[in-house]
Design a protein around this motif. Structure first.
Motif, PDB file in Angstrom:
ATOM      1  N   ALA A 190       1.144  94.020 -29.486  1.00  8.73           N
ATOM      2  CA  ALA A 190       2.744  92.996 -29.577  1.00  8.73           C
ATOM      3  C   ALA A 190       3.558  91.890 -28.652  1.00  8.73           C
ATOM      4  O   ALA A 190       3.456  90.508 -28.458  1.00  8.73           O
ATOM      5  CB  ALA A 190       3.570  93.533 -30.284  1.00  8.73           C
ATOM      6  N   ASP A 191       3.222  92.628 -26.994  1.00 10.17           N
ATOM      7  CA  ASP A 191       3.795  91.969 -26.222  1.00 10.17           C
ATOM      8  C   ASP A 191       2.597  92.138 -24.921  1.00 10.17           C
ATOM      9  O   ASP A 191       1.751  92.449 -25.108  1.00 10.17           O
ATOM     10  CB  ASP A 191       5.628  92.742 -25.617  1.00 10.17           C
ATOM     11  CG  ASP A 191       4.494  94.107 -24.771  1.00 10.17           C
ATOM     12  OD1 ASP A 191       4.508  94.508 -23.881  1.00 10.17           O
ATOM     13  OD2 ASP A 191       4.357  94.958 -25.785  1.00 10.17           O
ATOM     14  N   GLU A 216       5.399  84.996 -21.672  1.00 12.83           N
ATOM     15  CA  GLU A 216       5.385  85.352 -22.907  1.00 12.83           C
ATOM     16  C   GLU A 216       6.584  84.661 -23.917  1.00 12.83           C
ATOM     17  O   GLU A 216       6.959  84.775 -24.689  1.00 12.83           O
ATOM     18  CB  GLU A 216       5.644  87.168 -23.391  1.00 12.83           C
ATOM     19  CG  GLU A 216       5.631  87.592 -24.653  1.00 12.83           C
ATOM     20  CD  GLU A 216       5.859  89.254 -25.492  1.00 12.83           C
ATOM     21  OE1 GLU A 216       6.575  89.854 -25.748  1.00 12.83           O
ATOM     22  OE2 GLU A 216       5.801  89.834 -23.703  1.00 12.83           O
ATOM     23  N   ALA A 217       7.630  84.525 -23.662  1.00  9.40           N
ATOM     24  CA  ALA A 217       9.259  84.145 -23.805  1.00  9.40           C
ATOM     25  C   ALA A 217       9.297  82.628 -24.133  1.00  9.40           C
ATOM     26  O   ALA A 217       9.341  81.990 -25.531  1.00  9.40           O
ATOM     27  CB  ALA A 217      10.424  84.070 -22.580  1.00  9.40           C
ATOM     28  N   ALA A 245       6.125  81.617 -24.597  1.00  5.15           N
ATOM     29  CA  ALA A 245       4.782  81.139 -26.080  1.00  5.15           C
ATOM     30  C   ALA A 245       5.512  82.239 -27.733  1.00  5.15           C
ATOM     31  O   ALA A 245       5.238  81.803 -28.732  1.00  5.15           O
ATOM     32  CB  ALA A 245       3.924  81.931 -25.483  1.00  5.15           C
ATOM     33  N   GLN A 246       6.924  82.683 -27.151  1.00  6.92           N
ATOM     34  CA  GLN A 246       7.003  83.356 -28.867  1.00  6.92           C
ATOM     35  C   GLN A 246       7.553  82.458 -29.893  1.00  6.92           C
ATOM     36  O   GLN A 246       7.358  82.659 -31.113  1.00  6.92           O
ATOM     37  CB  GLN A 246       8.200  84.093 -28.742  1.00  6.92           C
ATOM     38  CG  GLN A 246       7.895  85.698 -27.929  1.00  6.92           C
ATOM     39  CD  GLN A 246       7.648  86.718 -28.214  1.00  6.92           C
ATOM     40  OE1 GLN A 246       7.680  86.312 -29.674  1.00  6.92           O
ATOM     41  NE2 GLN A 246       6.065  87.314 -27.664  1.00  6.92           N
ATOM     42  N   ALA A 247       8.553  81.599 -29.502  1.00 10.08           N
ATOM     43  CA  ALA A 247       8.131  80.412 -30.434  1.00 10.08           C
ATOM     44  C   ALA A 247       7.100  79.205 -31.049  1.00 10.08           C
ATOM     45  O   ALA A 247       6.771  79.330 -31.606  1.00 10.08           O
ATOM     46  CB  ALA A 247       9.162  79.030 -29.771  1.00 10.08           C
ATOM     47  N   TRP A 248       5.848  79.744 -30.505  1.00 12.26           N
ATOM     48  CA  TRP A 248       4.776  79.083 -31.209  1.00 12.26           C
ATOM     49  C   TRP A 248       4.424  79.661 -32.331  1.00 12.26           C
ATOM     50  O   TRP A 248       3.914  80.842 -32.512  1.00 12.26           O
ATOM     51  CB  TRP A 248       3.479  78.798 -30.087  1.00 12.26           C
ATOM     52  CG  TRP A 248       3.957  77.891 -28.737  1.00 12.26           C
ATOM     53  CD1 TRP A 248       5.011  77.040 -29.069  1.00 12.26           C
ATOM     54  CD2 TRP A 248       3.320  77.714 -27.475  1.00 12.26           C
ATOM     55  NE1 TRP A 248       5.128  76.985 -27.757  1.00 12.26           N
ATOM     56  CE2 TRP A 248       4.102  77.154 -26.535  1.00 12.26           C
ATOM     57  CE3 TRP A 248       2.294  78.818 -26.677  1.00 12.26           C
ATOM     58  CZ2 TRP A 248       3.503  76.778 -24.998  1.00 12.26           C
ATOM     59  CZ3 TRP A 248       2.205  78.288 -25.733  1.00 12.26           C
ATOM     60  CH2 TRP A 248       2.697  77.873 -24.886  1.00 12.26           C
ATOM     61  N   CYS A 304      -2.623  85.775 -20.462  1.00 12.14           N
ATOM     62  CA  CYS A 304      -1.987  84.669 -21.301  1.00 12.14           C
ATOM     63  C   CYS A 304      -3.030  83.920 -22.286  1.00 12.14           C
ATOM     64  O   CYS A 304      -2.330  84.247 -23.464  1.00 12.14           O
ATOM     65  CB  CYS A 304      -0.928  84.573 -20.855  1.00 12.14           C
ATOM     66  SG  CYS A 304       0.110  82.895 -21.606  1.00 12.14           S
ATOM     67  N   THR A 349       1.438  81.917 -34.779  1.00  8.86           N
ATOM     68  CA  THR A 349       0.421  82.307 -34.925  1.00  8.86           C
ATOM     69  C   THR A 349      -0.371  82.810 -35.888  1.00  8.86           C
ATOM     70  O   THR A 349       0.487  81.621 -37.060  1.00  8.86           O
ATOM     71  CB  THR A 349       0.841  83.984 -34.973  1.00  8.86           C
ATOM     72  OG1 THR A 349       1.796  84.289 -35.703  1.00  8.86           O
ATOM     73  CG2 THR A 349       2.092  83.838 -33.668  1.00  8.86           C
ATOM     74  N   TRP A 391      -4.709  86.763 -24.825  1.00  8.04           N
ATOM     75  CA  TRP A 391      -3.593  87.088 -25.937  1.00  8.04           C
ATOM     76  C   TRP A 391      -3.048  86.092 -26.989  1.00  8.04           C
ATOM     77  O   TRP A 391      -2.728  86.055 -27.637  1.00  8.04           O
ATOM     78  CB  TRP A 391      -1.890  87.743 -25.063  1.00  8.04           C
ATOM     79  CG  TRP A 391      -0.769  88.506 -25.584  1.00  8.04           C
ATOM     80  CD1 TRP A 391      -1.310  89.006 -26.315  1.00  8.04           C
ATOM     81  CD2 TRP A 391       0.557  87.498 -26.010  1.00  8.04           C
ATOM     82  NE1 TRP A 391       0.487  89.555 -27.629  1.00  8.04           N
ATOM     83  CE2 TRP A 391       1.192  87.967 -26.621  1.00  8.04           C
ATOM     84  CE3 TRP A 391       0.627  86.128 -25.501  1.00  8.04           C
ATOM     85  CZ2 TRP A 391       2.413  88.296 -27.410  1.00  8.04           C
ATOM     86  CZ3 TRP A 391       2.071  85.188 -26.171  1.00  8.04           C
ATOM     87  CH2 TRP A 391       2.524  86.265 -26.230  1.00  8.04           C
ATOM     88  N   ARG A 422      -3.524  86.507 -30.951  1.00  3.92           N
ATOM     89  CA  ARG A 422      -2.349  85.785 -31.546  1.00  3.92           C
ATOM     90  C   ARG A 422      -2.405  84.621 -32.962  1.00  3.92           C
ATOM     91  O   ARG A 422      -2.056  84.664 -33.001  1.00  3.92           O
ATOM     92  CB  ARG A 422      -0.733  85.854 -31.152  1.00  3.92           C
ATOM     93  CG  ARG A 422      -0.490  86.964 -29.801  1.00  3.92           C
ATOM     94  CD  ARG A 422       0.408  86.576 -29.171  1.00  3.92           C
ATOM     95  NE  ARG A 422       2.010  86.954 -30.316  1.00  3.92           N
ATOM     96  CZ  ARG A 422       3.034  85.300 -30.450  1.00  3.92           C
ATOM     97  NH1 ARG A 422       2.795  85.086 -29.653  1.00  3.92           N
ATOM     98  NH2 ARG A 422       3.769  86.269 -31.339  1.00  3.92           N
TER      99      ARG A 422
END
Length: 154
Positions: free
Chosen positions: A3-4, A111-112, A114-117, A37, A119, A40, A44
């Protein structure tokens, strides 16, 4: 699937061939944190877009130059001397730990972002790995394939 990003990076790096591929790519000027990244993001299902690549590079470039690289230079500079000097060897290990922590901080920042992109999007070519690898000319494409194989478990 991890997940991370930090867990993904650790898991990938521990797989057969990944460490060697990462070190070869790093020696050729690639930002291995960015490449991990990218893998990852591929896992995702995040679509590659030029603006996203630029945003990742805008975070990674300065952090690598101002934080990670100075630590790496000191660690490498002390390698030979540390073999003869136990005290310096201990300091070098602390610098090595700081370098790893700096890379972890970079991965957390990436990661912070890319979290809003979204999946689960369909993969298109070029992939994230190749899209982010263009930052360094003449990269070892065998090492890129080896890193991808390690990340996907193939």
């Amino acid at each position: 699937m991890c997940a991370d990003l930090w867990s993904f990076a650790l898991s990938t790096y521990a797989r057969t061939g990944a460490e060697d591929a990462c070190l070869r790519l790093q020696e050729q000027g690639a930002d291995v944190c960015l490449l991990l990244c990218g893998l990852w993001l591929e896992e995702r299902g995040v679509a590659l877009e030029p603006g996203r690549v630029q945003a990742l590079r805008a975070i990674a470039g300065p952090w690598q130059a101002d934080v990670v690289e100075p630590l790496r230079r000191v660690r490498k500079q002390w390698r030979a001397m540390a073999q003869q000097d136990v005290g310096l060897g201990a300091l070098r290990e602390r610098v090595k730990a700081l370098e790893l922590e700096a890379e972890q901080q970079l991965l957390l920042r990436l990661e912070a972002l890319a979290q809003a992109w979204p999946t689960g999007e369909r993969a298109t070519h070029p992939t994230w790995l190749e899209g982010l690898a263009t930052e360094a000319a003449n990269l070892d494409h065998d090492a890129l394939l080896q890193l991808r194989a390690a990340a996907t478990g193939t």
